[in-house]
Design a protein around this motif. Structure first.
Motif, PDB file in Angstrom:
ATOM      1  N   GLN A  74       0.849  -1.197   0.000  1.00 63.99           N
ATOM      2  CA  GLN A  74       0.000   0.000   0.000  1.00 63.99           C
ATOM      3  C   GLN A  74       0.884   1.247   0.000  1.00 63.99           C
ATOM      4  N   THR A  75       0.284   2.390  -0.245  1.00 67.04           N
ATOM      5  CA  THR A  75       1.051   3.637  -0.305  1.00 67.04           C
ATOM      6  C   THR A  75       0.357   4.750   0.475  1.00 67.04           C
ATOM      7  N   ILE A  76       1.172   5.701   0.938  1.00 62.87           N
ATOM      8  CA  ILE A  76       0.635   6.952   1.484  1.00 62.87           C
ATOM      9  C   ILE A  76       0.333   7.814   0.264  1.00 62.87           C
ATOM     10  N   LEU A  99     -16.422  10.541   6.237  1.00 59.85           N
ATOM     11  CA  LEU A  99     -16.060   9.120   6.203  1.00 59.85           C
ATOM     12  C   LEU A  99     -14.921   8.946   5.213  1.00 59.85           C
ATOM     13  N   GLU A 100     -13.854   8.250   5.642  1.00 59.19           N
ATOM     14  CA  GLU A 100     -12.772   7.922   4.713  1.00 59.19           C
ATOM     15  C   GLU A 100     -12.707   6.411   4.536  1.00 59.19           C
ATOM     16  N   ILE A 101     -12.585   5.973   3.298  1.00 58.37           N
ATOM     17  CA  ILE A 101     -12.372   4.540   3.031  1.00 58.37           C
ATOM     18  C   ILE A 101     -10.915   4.363   2.621  1.00 58.37           C
ATOM     19  N   GLY A 102     -10.162   3.545   3.387  1.00 61.85           N
ATOM     20  CA  GLY A 102      -8.742   3.318   3.117  1.00 61.85           C
ATOM     21  C   GLY A 102      -7.867   4.194   3.989  1.00 61.85           C
ATOM     22  N   THR A 103      -7.760   3.846   5.269  1.00 62.24           N
ATOM     23  CA  THR A 103      -6.976   4.638   6.233  1.00 62.24           C
ATOM     24  C   THR A 103      -5.506   4.680   5.844  1.00 62.24           C
ATOM     25  N   GLY A 104      -4.960   3.533   5.426  1.00 58.94           N
ATOM     26  CA  GLY A 104      -3.541   3.443   5.063  1.00 58.94           C
ATOM     27  C   GLY A 104      -2.668   3.943   6.198  1.00 58.94           C
ATOM     28  N   SER A 105      -1.841   4.939   5.920  1.00 63.37           N
ATOM     29  CA  SER A 105      -0.942   5.501   6.935  1.00 63.37           C
ATOM     30  C   SER A 105      -1.683   6.376   7.939  1.00 63.37           C
ATOM     31  N   GLY A 106      -2.880   6.862   7.564  1.00 60.10           N
ATOM     32  CA  GLY A 106      -3.601   7.814   8.414  1.00 60.10           C
ATOM     33  C   GLY A 106      -3.350   9.261   8.020  1.00 60.10           C
ATOM     34  N   TYR A 107      -2.497   9.487   7.008  1.00 63.88           N
ATOM     35  CA  TYR A 107      -2.144  10.885   6.652  1.00 63.88           C
ATOM     36  C   TYR A 107      -3.348  11.673   6.141  1.00 63.88           C
ATOM     37  N   GLN A 108      -4.085  11.107   5.182  1.00 63.49           N
ATOM     38  CA  GLN A 108      -5.250  11.837   4.666  1.00 63.49           C
ATOM     39  C   GLN A 108      -6.267  12.076   5.794  1.00 63.49           C
ATOM     40  N   ALA A 109      -6.427  11.089   6.668  1.00 65.58           N
ATOM     41  CA  ALA A 109      -7.366  11.255   7.795  1.00 65.58           C
ATOM     42  C   ALA A 109      -6.923  12.409   8.696  1.00 65.58           C
ATOM     43  N   VAL A 122     -12.087   3.806   7.667  1.00 61.45           N
ATOM     44  CA  VAL A 122     -12.224   2.344   7.606  1.00 61.45           C
ATOM     45  C   VAL A 122     -11.042   1.765   6.822  1.00 61.45           C
ATOM     46  N   GLU A 123     -10.401   0.735   7.384  1.00 63.33           N
ATOM     47  CA  GLU A 123      -9.240   0.092   6.737  1.00 63.33           C
ATOM     48  C   GLU A 123      -9.422  -1.428   6.792  1.00 63.33           C
ATOM     49  N   ARG A 124      -9.054  -2.116   5.688  1.00 62.79           N
ATOM     50  CA  ARG A 124      -9.226  -3.572   5.652  1.00 62.79           C
ATOM     51  C   ARG A 124      -8.022  -4.332   6.197  1.00 62.79           C
ATOM     52  N   ALA A 149     -12.616  -3.047   8.760  1.00 59.13           N
ATOM     53  CA  ALA A 149     -13.714  -3.685   8.019  1.00 59.13           C
ATOM     54  C   ALA A 149     -13.520  -3.452   6.531  1.00 59.13           C
ATOM     55  N   ASP A 150     -14.393  -4.064   5.739  1.00 48.02           N
ATOM     56  CA  ASP A 150     -14.434  -3.783   4.301  1.00 48.02           C
ATOM     57  C   ASP A 150     -15.148  -2.445   4.099  1.00 48.02           C
ATOM     58  N   GLY A 151     -14.401  -1.478   3.595  1.00 47.69           N
ATOM     59  CA  GLY A 151     -14.947  -0.133   3.436  1.00 47.69           C
ATOM     60  C   GLY A 151     -16.032  -0.015   2.381  1.00 47.69           C
ATOM     61  N   GLY A 152     -16.173  -1.038   1.561  1.00 44.96           N
ATOM     62  CA  GLY A 152     -17.242  -1.026   0.562  1.00 44.96           C
ATOM     63  C   GLY A 152     -18.623  -0.941   1.211  1.00 44.96           C
ATOM     64  N   VAL A 166     -12.786   8.508  -0.690  1.00 48.99           N
ATOM     65  CA  VAL A 166     -12.399   7.119  -0.961  1.00 48.99           C
ATOM     66  C   VAL A 166     -10.971   7.146  -1.493  1.00 48.99           C
ATOM     67  N   THR A 167     -10.046   6.460  -0.794  1.00 48.53           N
ATOM     68  CA  THR A 167      -8.635   6.553  -1.171  1.00 48.53           C
ATOM     69  C   THR A 167      -8.087   5.228  -1.694  1.00 48.53           C
ATOM     70  N   ALA A 168      -8.983   4.342  -2.143  1.00 48.82           N
ATOM     71  CA  ALA A 168      -8.603   3.134  -2.873  1.00 48.82           C
ATOM     72  C   ALA A 168      -9.618   3.058  -4.010  1.00 48.82           C
ATOM     73  N   MET A 222      -9.294  -0.892  -4.685  1.00 48.36           N
ATOM     74  CA  MET A 222     -10.131  -1.224  -3.532  1.00 48.36           C
ATOM     75  C   MET A 222     -10.371  -2.736  -3.603  1.00 48.36           C
ATOM     76  N   ILE A 223     -10.069  -3.412  -2.501  1.00 47.04           N
ATOM     77  CA  ILE A 223     -10.144  -4.869  -2.476  1.00 47.04           C
ATOM     78  C   ILE A 223     -11.219  -5.285  -1.470  1.00 47.04           C
ATOM     79  N   PRO A 224     -12.123  -6.193  -1.859  1.00 43.70           N
ATOM     80  CA  PRO A 224     -13.187  -6.575  -0.921  1.00 43.70           C
ATOM     81  C   PRO A 224     -12.668  -7.385   0.260  1.00 43.70           C
TER      82      PRO A 224
HETATM   83  N1  SAH Z   1      -5.526   7.480   2.730  1.00 43.88           N
HETATM   84  C1  SAH Z   1      -4.294   6.709   2.801  1.00 43.88           C
HETATM   85  C2  SAH Z   1      -3.984   6.059   1.470  1.00 43.88           C
HETATM   86  C3  SAH Z   1      -3.926   4.627   1.675  1.00 43.88           C
HETATM   87  S1  SAH Z   1      -3.742   3.597   0.267  1.00 43.88           S
HETATM   88  C4  SAH Z   1      -3.146   7.556   3.305  1.00 43.88           C
HETATM   89  O1  SAH Z   1      -3.294   8.782   3.387  1.00 43.88           O
HETATM   90  O2  SAH Z   1      -2.110   7.000   3.650  1.00 43.88           O
HETATM   91  C5  SAH Z   1      -5.334   2.840   0.249  1.00 43.88           C
HETATM   92  C6  SAH Z   1      -5.723   2.037   1.456  1.00 43.88           C
HETATM   93  O3  SAH Z   1      -7.024   1.504   1.182  1.00 43.88           O
HETATM   94  C7  SAH Z   1      -4.833   0.854   1.775  1.00 43.88           C
HETATM   95  O4  SAH Z   1      -4.409   0.934   3.111  1.00 43.88           O
HETATM   96  C8  SAH Z   1      -5.739  -0.348   1.559  1.00 43.88           C
HETATM   97  O5  SAH Z   1      -5.492  -1.430   2.434  1.00 43.88           O
HETATM   98  C9  SAH Z   1      -7.118   0.247   1.792  1.00 43.88           C
HETATM   99  N2  SAH Z   1      -8.234  -0.489   1.194  1.00 43.88           N
HETATM  100  C10 SAH Z   1      -8.299  -1.115  -0.015  1.00 43.88           C
HETATM  101  N3  SAH Z   1      -9.495  -1.691  -0.179  1.00 43.88           N
HETATM  102  C11 SAH Z   1     -10.216  -1.436   0.954  1.00 43.88           C
HETATM  103  C12 SAH Z   1     -11.522  -1.797   1.407  1.00 43.88           C
HETATM  104  N4  SAH Z   1     -12.373  -2.530   0.673  1.00 43.88           N
HETATM  105  N5  SAH Z   1     -11.910  -1.358   2.623  1.00 43.88           N
HETATM  106  C13 SAH Z   1     -11.083  -0.616   3.423  1.00 43.88           C
HETATM  107  N6  SAH Z   1      -9.841  -0.264   3.045  1.00 43.88           N
HETATM  108  C14 SAH Z   1      -9.406  -0.661   1.842  1.00 43.88           C
END
Ligand code: SAH
Length: 227
Positions: A74-76, A99-109, A122-124, A149-152, A166-168, A222-224
């Motif tokens: 994954q990437t920031i 609501l953010e989907i894809g916490t990753g590093s937490g930077y965008q949050a 939410v991060e998977r 959880a699954d952010g979908g 949504v960041t994935a 984005m992966i389920p």
């Molecule tokens: N916003 C992050 C970017 C993270 S990259 C930042 O600022 O660092 C995208 C993130 O989305 C990854 O951590 C990946 O695991 C997550 N992701 C992918 N599919 C997802 C899903 N279905 N539900 C939740 N998170 C998901």
């Protein structure tokens, strides 16, 4: 909160902490040159020490305008994209619940937390979520709430949201996310295949949704499911 973050930017990676405010200001200037003009967003980028979200080996590159690896494939996100997405959401009114989907590093949050009242993210991948939780704790950011959880599926318990980030990248917009937008709420989401996606802004007007093209971007898919 801003002061807290400045104090804490020197805690980790001590060689770079000293110069990080200066290099952050240079990054902010670069974002301005690229057309980001919302001062609230530029201030938020200036406040949040991006090097704290990276491994020490990559911290010296934290204020380059590029995405960087954070493990688990994954990437920031790139600062320009973080700024662009946040600006697109703020342009249409103040942000209460985000609501953010894809916490990753937490930077965008963390950036969103400066300009919004509450951020739900939410991060998977559990270890990424745990690391982001401790990073934000260290930065004394208290208005970000985490879910593994699954952010979908969004995060129905706190819906509706004024904004969804949504960041994935999914192939199609998840229905559950549309359903969790408040009236007047907007979502920025990259939609497309693995290589290129169209960054869209979807706005909910009562039961209708309008869509605008922002620009082309590249996010991880984005992966389920959750692991
Ligand atoms: N916003 C992050 C970017 C993270 S990259 C930042 O600022 O660092 C995208 C993130 O989305 C990854 O951590 C990946 O695991 C997550 N992701 C992918 N599919 C997802 C899903 N279905 N539900 C939740 N998170 C998901």
């Amino acid at each position: 909160m801003a002061d807290g973050m400045k104090d804490h930017s020197n805690l980790r990676h001590s060689g770079i902490g000293m110069t990080s405010l200066r290099t952050r200001r240079r990054l902010v200037q670069r974002l301005r040159d690229q057309g980001i003009h919302d001062e609230r967003v530029l201030d938020a980028i200036e406040q949040v020490p991006r090097h704290i979200f990276l491994d020490e080996a990559l911290a010296s590159r934290a204020y380059e305008d590029t995405s960087l690896p954070i493990g688990y494939n994954q990437t920031i996100s790139q600062p320009y994209v973080v700024a662009k997405m946040t600006e697109a959401l703020l342009a249409q009114g103040p942000l209460g619940k985000v609501l953010e989907i894809g916490t990753g590093s937490g930077y965008q949050a963390a950036v969103a937390a400066v300009v919004a009242r509450e951020v739900y993210t939410v991060e998977r991948i559990r270890p990424l979520m745990n690391r982001a939780m401790s990073t934000l704790f260290e930065l004394r950011i208290r208005n970000v709430h985490f879910r593994h959880a699954d952010g979908g599926d969004g995060w129905p318990a706190h819906a509706p949201y004024d904004a969804i980030l949504v960041t994935a990248a999914p192939a199609d917009i998840p229905e559950a996310l549309l359903a969790q937008l408040a009236p007047g709420g907007r979502m920025v989401i990259p939609v497309g295949n693995e290589r290129t996606q169209e960054l869209l802004r979807i706005t909910r007007n009562d039961s209708e949704f309008s869509r605008e093209h922002i620009e082309l971007v590249t996010f991880v898919p984005m992966i389920p499911g959750a692991t």
